[in-house]
Write a protein that holds these residues in place. Structure first.
Motif, PDB file in Angstrom:
ATOM      1  N   ASP A 105      44.753 -33.443 -71.752  1.00 24.47           N
ATOM      2  CA  ASP A 105      44.087 -32.518 -71.934  1.00 24.47           C
ATOM      3  C   ASP A 105      43.368 -32.861 -72.768  1.00 24.47           C
ATOM      4  OD1 ASP A 105      46.031 -32.086 -74.642  1.00 24.47           O
ATOM      5  OD2 ASP A 105      46.769 -29.672 -73.691  1.00 24.47           O
ATOM      6  N   ARG A 107      40.359 -33.824 -75.210  1.00 22.89           N
ATOM      7  CA  ARG A 107      38.908 -33.364 -75.123  1.00 22.89           C
ATOM      8  C   ARG A 107      37.930 -35.538 -75.228  1.00 22.89           C
ATOM      9  NH1 ARG A 107      35.476 -28.703 -76.717  1.00 22.89           N
ATOM     10  NH2 ARG A 107      33.608 -30.099 -75.412  1.00 22.89           N
ATOM     11  N   LEU A 108      37.069 -35.828 -73.864  1.00 25.55           N
ATOM     12  CA  LEU A 108      37.008 -36.729 -74.858  1.00 25.55           C
ATOM     13  C   LEU A 108      34.798 -36.394 -74.729  1.00 25.55           C
ATOM     14  CD1 LEU A 108      38.215 -38.732 -71.759  1.00 25.55           C
ATOM     15  CD2 LEU A 108      38.665 -38.678 -74.190  1.00 25.55           C
ATOM     16  N   ASP A 130      38.056 -40.976 -63.426  1.00 22.38           N
ATOM     17  CA  ASP A 130      38.457 -40.091 -63.650  1.00 22.38           C
ATOM     18  C   ASP A 130      39.460 -39.757 -65.185  1.00 22.38           C
ATOM     19  OD1 ASP A 130      41.325 -40.595 -63.602  1.00 22.38           O
ATOM     20  OD2 ASP A 130      41.758 -40.262 -62.060  1.00 22.38           O
ATOM     21  N   LYS A 131      39.948 -38.463 -65.331  1.00 25.87           N
ATOM     22  CA  LYS A 131      39.771 -37.854 -66.523  1.00 25.87           C
ATOM     23  C   LYS A 131      41.604 -39.168 -67.582  1.00 25.87           C
ATOM     24  CE  LYS A 131      40.722 -34.601 -70.507  1.00 25.87           C
ATOM     25  NZ  LYS A 131      40.992 -33.360 -70.759  1.00 25.87           N
ATOM     26  N   MET A 134      40.511 -42.630 -67.776  1.00 25.75           N
ATOM     27  CA  MET A 134      39.133 -42.853 -69.191  1.00 25.75           C
ATOM     28  C   MET A 134      40.211 -43.003 -70.522  1.00 25.75           C
ATOM     29  SD  MET A 134      36.232 -43.160 -70.225  1.00 25.75           S
ATOM     30  CE  MET A 134      36.299 -42.922 -71.835  1.00 25.75           C
ATOM     31  N   LEU A 135      41.531 -41.883 -70.591  1.00 22.10           N
ATOM     32  CA  LEU A 135      42.094 -41.996 -71.393  1.00 22.10           C
ATOM     33  C   LEU A 135      43.261 -43.622 -71.709  1.00 22.10           C
ATOM     34  CD1 LEU A 135      43.311 -38.434 -71.155  1.00 22.10           C
ATOM     35  CD2 LEU A 135      42.380 -39.833 -73.265  1.00 22.10           C
TER      36      LEU A 135
END
Length: 182
Positions: A105, A107-108, A130-131, A134-135
């Motif tokens: 969760d 934030r980027l 997607d997130k 990215m992580l």
């Protein structure tokens, strides 16, 4: 044990308030922290202590010391630590190693992918990851950065050229980078 690489991610709730004093380099670093950062770093050190014991070391016998770049190193042993809200990670190896953990969760920053992804990484993650992807990329870059001498910018790290091991669960994504073929 000739070759070793141990790594773990743990929830900070797994650690009690066991004594963690008496090793000056670590104690000096922890004395500069407070609040959540202190708890996270303290738990990371407790996890690292467990891993060191499994490889026959402790902080003193490993000769752990903090380099000016902020990276911990030792004599015959390489270590890496990471923490984020509620989670810690540690790695111990006889070769350079880096570890990073991030909450899913987190934030980027807007436009981060465009600033850090190499052409080969774009071939893996596509134009609009997607997130979780990215992580995954971010933790990989952080782990490789920690494995290196700590001077390489994220944009210059191509994670497709390194030995990486990823773990994704309901709350976190983590990555271990090492000189081993994992």
């Amino acid at each position: 044990m000739d070759d070793f690489l141990l790594s773990r991610v743990a929830c900070t709730d797994e650690f009690d308030s066991a004594c963690l004093t008496g090793y000056a380099p670590r104690d000096i670093q922890l004395a500069r922290c407070s609040g959540e950062t202190l708890r996270s770093r303290r738990c990371a050190w407790l996890l690292l202590r467990q891993l060191l014991a499994e490889t026959g070391f402790d902080e003193r016998s490993a000769g752990l010391r903090l380099l000016p770049c902020g990276k911990w190193t030792g004599d015959g042993v390489y270590v890496s630590l990471s923490h984020c809200k509620g989670y810690v990670a540690a790695a111990v190896s006889n070769r350079p190693v880096g570890i990073d953990v991030e909450r899913l969760d987190r934030r980027l920053a807007a436009g981060l992918y465009d600033r850090i992804a190499t052409p080969d990484e774009r071939a893996v993650y596509g134009d609009c990851p997607d997130k979780a992807q990215m992580l995954t990329l971010w933790t990989a870059k952080e782990a490789v950065y920690k494995m290196s001498d700590g001077t390489v910018a994220a944009v210059n790290i191509d994670t497709t050229k390194h030995n990486l091991r990823f773990t994704v669960d309901d709350y976190t994504v983590s990555c271990v980078a090492s000189c081993y073929r994992l």
